[in-house]
Design a protein around this motif. Structure first.
Motif, PDB file in Angstrom:
ATOM      1  N   LEU A   5       0.897  -1.219   0.104  1.00  0.00           N
ATOM      2  CA  LEU A   5       0.081  -0.051  -0.108  1.00  0.00           C
ATOM      3  C   LEU A   5       0.902   1.528  -0.131  1.00  0.00           C
ATOM      4  CD1 LEU A   5      -2.108  -2.180   0.897  1.00  0.00           C
ATOM      5  CD2 LEU A   5      -3.282  -0.440   2.017  1.00  0.00           C
ATOM      6  N   ARG A   6       1.801   1.241   0.830  1.00  0.00           N
ATOM      7  CA  ARG A   6       2.477   2.396   0.852  1.00  0.00           C
ATOM      8  C   ARG A   6       3.950   2.383   0.548  1.00  0.00           C
ATOM      9  NH1 ARG A   6       0.109   6.640   0.677  1.00  0.00           N
ATOM     10  NH2 ARG A   6       2.103   7.647   1.286  1.00  0.00           N
ATOM     11  N   SER A   7       4.346   1.393  -0.386  1.00  0.00           N
ATOM     12  CA  SER A   7       5.662   0.913  -0.973  1.00  0.00           C
ATOM     13  C   SER A   7       6.544   1.132  -0.039  1.00  0.00           C
ATOM     14  CB  SER A   7       5.713   2.051  -2.398  1.00  0.00           C
ATOM     15  OG  SER A   7       6.659   1.436  -3.048  1.00  0.00           O
ATOM     16  N   GLY A   8       6.569   0.745   1.153  1.00  0.00           N
ATOM     17  CA  GLY A   8       7.245   1.174   2.412  1.00  0.00           C
ATOM     18  C   GLY A   8       8.641   0.395   2.243  1.00  0.00           C
ATOM     19  N   ASN A   9       9.743   1.183   2.050  1.00  0.00           N
ATOM     20  CA  ASN A   9      10.956   0.676   2.057  1.00  0.00           C
ATOM     21  C   ASN A   9      11.570   0.105   3.564  1.00  0.00           C
ATOM     22  OD1 ASN A   9      11.060   1.176  -0.599  1.00  0.00           O
ATOM     23  ND2 ASN A   9      12.917   2.606  -0.765  1.00  0.00           N
ATOM     24  N   ASP A  10      10.796   0.574   4.320  1.00  0.00           N
ATOM     25  CA  ASP A  10      11.137   0.091   5.711  1.00  0.00           C
ATOM     26  C   ASP A  10      10.622  -1.078   5.796  1.00  0.00           C
ATOM     27  OD1 ASP A  10       8.698   1.184   5.519  1.00  0.00           O
ATOM     28  OD2 ASP A  10       8.492   2.292   7.638  1.00  0.00           O
ATOM     29  N   ALA A  11       9.410  -1.319   5.515  1.00  0.00           N
ATOM     30  CA  ALA A  11       8.697  -2.807   5.768  1.00  0.00           C
ATOM     31  C   ALA A  11       9.741  -3.632   4.910  1.00  0.00           C
ATOM     32  CB  ALA A  11       7.400  -2.558   5.347  1.00  0.00           C
ATOM     33  N   VAL A  12      10.267  -3.185   3.660  1.00  0.00           N
ATOM     34  CA  VAL A  12      11.078  -4.182   2.757  1.00  0.00           C
ATOM     35  C   VAL A  12      12.076  -4.517   3.515  1.00  0.00           C
ATOM     36  CG1 VAL A  12      12.374  -4.448   0.708  1.00  0.00           C
ATOM     37  CG2 VAL A  12      10.019  -3.379   0.675  1.00  0.00           C
ATOM     38  N   HIS A  13      12.922  -3.734   4.225  1.00  0.00           N
ATOM     39  CA  HIS A  13      14.095  -3.909   4.934  1.00  0.00           C
ATOM     40  C   HIS A  13      13.644  -4.933   5.940  1.00  0.00           C
ATOM     41  CE1 HIS A  13      17.336  -1.269   3.424  1.00  0.00           C
ATOM     42  NE2 HIS A  13      16.482  -1.025   2.407  1.00  0.00           N
ATOM     43  N   VAL A  14      12.571  -4.774   6.768  1.00  0.00           N
ATOM     44  CA  VAL A  14      12.319  -5.689   8.105  1.00  0.00           C
ATOM     45  C   VAL A  14      12.295  -6.968   7.331  1.00  0.00           C
ATOM     46  CG1 VAL A  14      10.871  -6.043   9.593  1.00  0.00           C
ATOM     47  CG2 VAL A  14      11.550  -3.999   9.348  1.00  0.00           C
ATOM     48  N   LEU A  15      11.267  -7.437   6.337  1.00  0.00           N
ATOM     49  CA  LEU A  15      11.177  -8.411   5.723  1.00  0.00           C
ATOM     50  C   LEU A  15      12.422  -9.158   5.370  1.00  0.00           C
ATOM     51  CD1 LEU A  15       7.717  -7.524   4.193  1.00  0.00           C
ATOM     52  CD2 LEU A  15       7.982  -9.447   5.888  1.00  0.00           C
ATOM     53  N   SER A  16      13.157  -8.268   4.542  1.00  0.00           N
ATOM     54  CA  SER A  16      14.555  -8.741   4.255  1.00  0.00           C
ATOM     55  C   SER A  16      15.314  -9.448   5.252  1.00  0.00           C
ATOM     56  CB  SER A  16      15.505  -7.802   3.452  1.00  0.00           C
ATOM     57  OG  SER A  16      14.911  -7.440   2.268  1.00  0.00           O
TER      58      SER A  16
END
Length: 431
Positions: free
Chosen positions: A178-189
């Protein structure tokens, strides 16, 4: 679990929902055999030795490109093969690269520089999700650490994750889509073993999908030297992701309540996040597109605006990818996608396919195959996963997409078992 408003309604096959009965659909297998082509040029160049990052108005596509999916797809310029009565393509398209494909059969109806290797921006998150999403249960809870949020690029789009707070994997994926959150990508990574491992996993998955124009440097699509993909590859990746029920749920969610701060002894606060896909929400003065269901947009300095969209009218489902319109601004990528979707629905059956979205290298196209992989842990999903040839389907009711487990949407593929601060700007830089 976060409350959300979504364009998808999740159902079981033949399940009666108040006001809506959606039967299971049966779609035959119409996948082509893998294409064979010469290796693509180095990822840091456009085929003529020039840096791919240069996105000035004078940049021209290479004279020859990959022919994965068909020889015409390797030619520069617009490729289309009209039959009698075919509508003309829109005359005011400015996208440097675009493609219109049938989401079910994989037939490419028209394209422009389909294999031109360009920076993808956050459309790269489709590959990230298709690679990582099946590995993490959606109800898993994770406490975010300060280290996991380090390295998020300056100006990145973020959903607003806070260190030392708990989030479910479901929450994190809503932040990604939804927000294209790079912070969420880093956590999932980090949950997947780290950025470096995730990049390697994504590259391996791209090669398995035959998305050979794609070179991954950052999992979130943030501008990085040598990071490229193509309209063909992004469409191929989207088609793969859409076989996963949770992928469809997230990319079709229009808005959601996202967990915020939590003071001791008080209920956790939630705030609303909205999908940055303007064809879904109507933000920025864009008219919502009837039947739209995602999938992902992006916008960075190197890439300009990029978008891959899925829509359905009647029984026809189309995928369109547009990369880097020269018109400038946030809206042209959506306007040109809508024009190409309109053209594709009108042109169905009136053009000869100019190519094909190929199946993965390991796809078994000789049988019904296995159901799409998902991290959904419901009993229904577990039951579907234990059988063969079920898969999933979607249909449109009143312009909204309904998701049906047990039908047949893009089935008959076999995937290899072993490879696999919140911003208010609806299209933020770094997305």
């Amino acid at each position: 679990m976060s409350a959300k408003k979504t364009a998808w309604t999740v159902l079981s096959a033949g399940l009666l929902v108040p006001g809506l009965l959606v039967p299971a659909l049966l779609v035959p297998a119409l996948l082509a055999a893998p294409a064979h082509a010469a290796p693509p040029p180095p990822p840091s160049a456009d085929g003529k030795g020039r840096p791919q990052e240069a996105q000035g108005p004078g940049l021209a596509p290479p004279e020859s490109m990959s022919t994965v999916g068909g020889a015409l797809l390797g030619k520069p310029g617009v490729q289309v093969s009209p039959l009698a009565g075919a509508p003309a393509l829109p005359g005011n398209l400015t996208g440097r690269s675009w493609i219109v494909a049938d989401a079910e059969t994989g037939e490419v109806l028209a394209a422009n520089n389909a294999h031109w290797r360009l920076p993808p921006a956050s459309t790269m998150k489709m590959l990230f999700a298709d690679t990582v999403l099946p590995k993490l249960p959606k109800d898993q809870v994770h406490k975010v650490t300060e280290q996991e949020l380090e390295g998020v690029g300056a100006g990145s789009s973020e959903v607003g994750l806070k260190e030392d707070l708990d989030y479910t994997v479901h929450d994190l994926w809503l932040g990604v889509f939804l927000r294209s959150g790079n912070d969420a990508v880093h956590v999932l990574s980090a949950m997947n073993g780290g950025i470096e491992k995730t990049v390697q996993d994504m590259q391996a998955h791209a090669e398995e999908l035959q998305a050979l124009d794609t070179h991954v440097v950052s999992p979130d699509g943030y501008d990085a030297s040598g990071q490229v993909s193509s309209a063909y590859d992004l469409t191929l990746i989207a088609r793969s992701g859409l076989q996963k029920k949770d992928f469809r749920e997230y990319c079709g969610t229009a808005s959601a309540k996202f967990p915020g701060e939590q003071e001791p002894g008080k209920p956790r606060e939630y705030y609303e996040i909205q999908n940055t896909n303007r064809l879904m929400t109507g933000a920025g003065g864009i008219t919502p597109y009837k039947g739209i269901a995602g999938v992902k947009n992006g916008n960075t300095t190197m890439a300009g605006a990029t978008f891959t969209g899925l829509a359905q009218h009647g029984n026809k489902k189309l995928l369109v990818t547009v990369m880097n319109p020269s018109a400038g601004g946030a809206n042209p990528v959506y306007e040109e996608t809508a024009m190409l979707l309109d053209w594709g629905f009108a042109a169905a059956g009136k053009v000869r396919p100019i190519g094909k979205l190929v199946p993965p290298k390991s796809a078994d196209t000789s049988s019904d195959g296995s159901p799409a992989r998902t991290h959904h842990r419901s009993p229904a999903a577990a039951g579907a996963g234990s059988g063969g040839g079920l898969g999933t389907a979607f249909g449109v009711a009143g312009g909204a997409l309904a998701l049906v487990a047990g039908g047949a949407y893009l089935v008959n593929r076999r995937f290899p078992p072993g490879r696999r601060g919140r911003r208010e700007d609806p299209d933020p830089e770094g997305s």
